[in-house]
Write a protein that holds these residues in place. Structure first.
Motif, PDB file in Angstrom:
ATOM      1  N   ARG A 116       3.453 -10.010   1.579  1.00  0.00           N
ATOM      2  CA  ARG A 116       4.229  -8.837   0.709  1.00  0.00           C
ATOM      3  C   ARG A 116       4.992  -7.661   1.286  1.00  0.00           C
ATOM      4  O   ARG A 116       4.876  -6.818   0.021  1.00  0.00           O
ATOM      5  CB  ARG A 116       2.788  -8.559   1.099  1.00  0.00           C
ATOM      6  CG  ARG A 116       1.487  -9.338   0.624  1.00  0.00           C
ATOM      7  CD  ARG A 116       0.216  -8.211   0.993  1.00  0.00           C
ATOM      8  NE  ARG A 116      -0.864  -8.164   1.584  1.00  0.00           N
ATOM      9  CZ  ARG A 116      -0.891  -8.820   2.900  1.00  0.00           C
ATOM     10  NH1 ARG A 116      -1.862 -10.302   2.692  1.00  0.00           N
ATOM     11  NH2 ARG A 116      -1.636  -8.934   4.023  1.00  0.00           N
ATOM     12  N   ARG A 160       6.192  -5.935  -2.634  1.00  0.00           N
ATOM     13  CA  ARG A 160       6.582  -4.084  -2.503  1.00  0.00           C
ATOM     14  C   ARG A 160       7.912  -4.157  -2.566  1.00  0.00           C
ATOM     15  O   ARG A 160       8.351  -3.128  -3.404  1.00  0.00           O
ATOM     16  CB  ARG A 160       5.958  -3.709  -1.138  1.00  0.00           C
ATOM     17  CG  ARG A 160       4.541  -3.707  -1.205  1.00  0.00           C
ATOM     18  CD  ARG A 160       3.891  -2.614  -0.398  1.00  0.00           C
ATOM     19  NE  ARG A 160       4.511  -3.335   0.605  1.00  0.00           N
ATOM     20  CZ  ARG A 160       3.289  -3.725   1.899  1.00  0.00           C
ATOM     21  NH1 ARG A 160       2.403  -4.380   1.037  1.00  0.00           N
ATOM     22  NH2 ARG A 160       3.089  -3.446   2.923  1.00  0.00           N
ATOM     23  N   ARG A 167      10.091  -4.188  -5.478  1.00  0.00           N
ATOM     24  CA  ARG A 167       9.355  -3.369  -6.348  1.00  0.00           C
ATOM     25  C   ARG A 167       9.637  -1.429  -6.243  1.00  0.00           C
ATOM     26  O   ARG A 167       9.802  -1.292  -7.136  1.00  0.00           O
ATOM     27  CB  ARG A 167       7.739  -3.543  -6.866  1.00  0.00           C
ATOM     28  CG  ARG A 167       6.992  -4.682  -7.435  1.00  0.00           C
ATOM     29  CD  ARG A 167       5.661  -4.233  -7.476  1.00  0.00           C
ATOM     30  NE  ARG A 167       5.031  -3.986  -6.504  1.00  0.00           N
ATOM     31  CZ  ARG A 167       4.308  -5.430  -5.501  1.00  0.00           C
ATOM     32  NH1 ARG A 167       4.949  -6.162  -5.527  1.00  0.00           N
ATOM     33  NH2 ARG A 167       3.740  -4.346  -4.825  1.00  0.00           N
TER      34      ARG A 167
END
Length: 91
Positions: free
Chosen positions: A17, A21, A24
């Motif tokens: 994760r 992130r 992004r």
């Protein structure tokens, strides 16, 4: 040990994760090699045994390559079976 296995199981999803992130949020070009190297470092930093794998294939007249991470011999993502794994020496 059981403690290490529990820590490894809870660390891997968190690391995945975090990598997602970062891609992004930061202006980085996403490549499988960059993602795999970051994930490998994060997992190993948390004591999770994992290894970098590289595979190659011929894609028409072109050469294609892919990088991924394995844990206990299992890829952490779906891997196209057409990639021939390259032998990588591991310490």
């Amino acid at each position: 040990s059981v403690k290490v296995k529990i820590a490894a199981a809870s660390s891997r999803p968190a690391c995945e994760r975090a990598v997602d992130r970062a891609y992004r949020l930061l202006p980085l070009t996403h490549t499988c090699l960059k993602e795999s190297l970051v994930l490998l470092r994060m997992l190993r930093g948390r004591g999770v045994a994992s290894r970098l794998c590289l595979g190659v294939r011929k894609d028409g007249d072109r050469f294609a390559a892919h990088a991924w991470i394995e844990q206990d011999g299992t890829p952490l993502e779906w891997i196209d079976e057409s990639y021939a794994p390259l032998p990588i020496p591991h310490p």
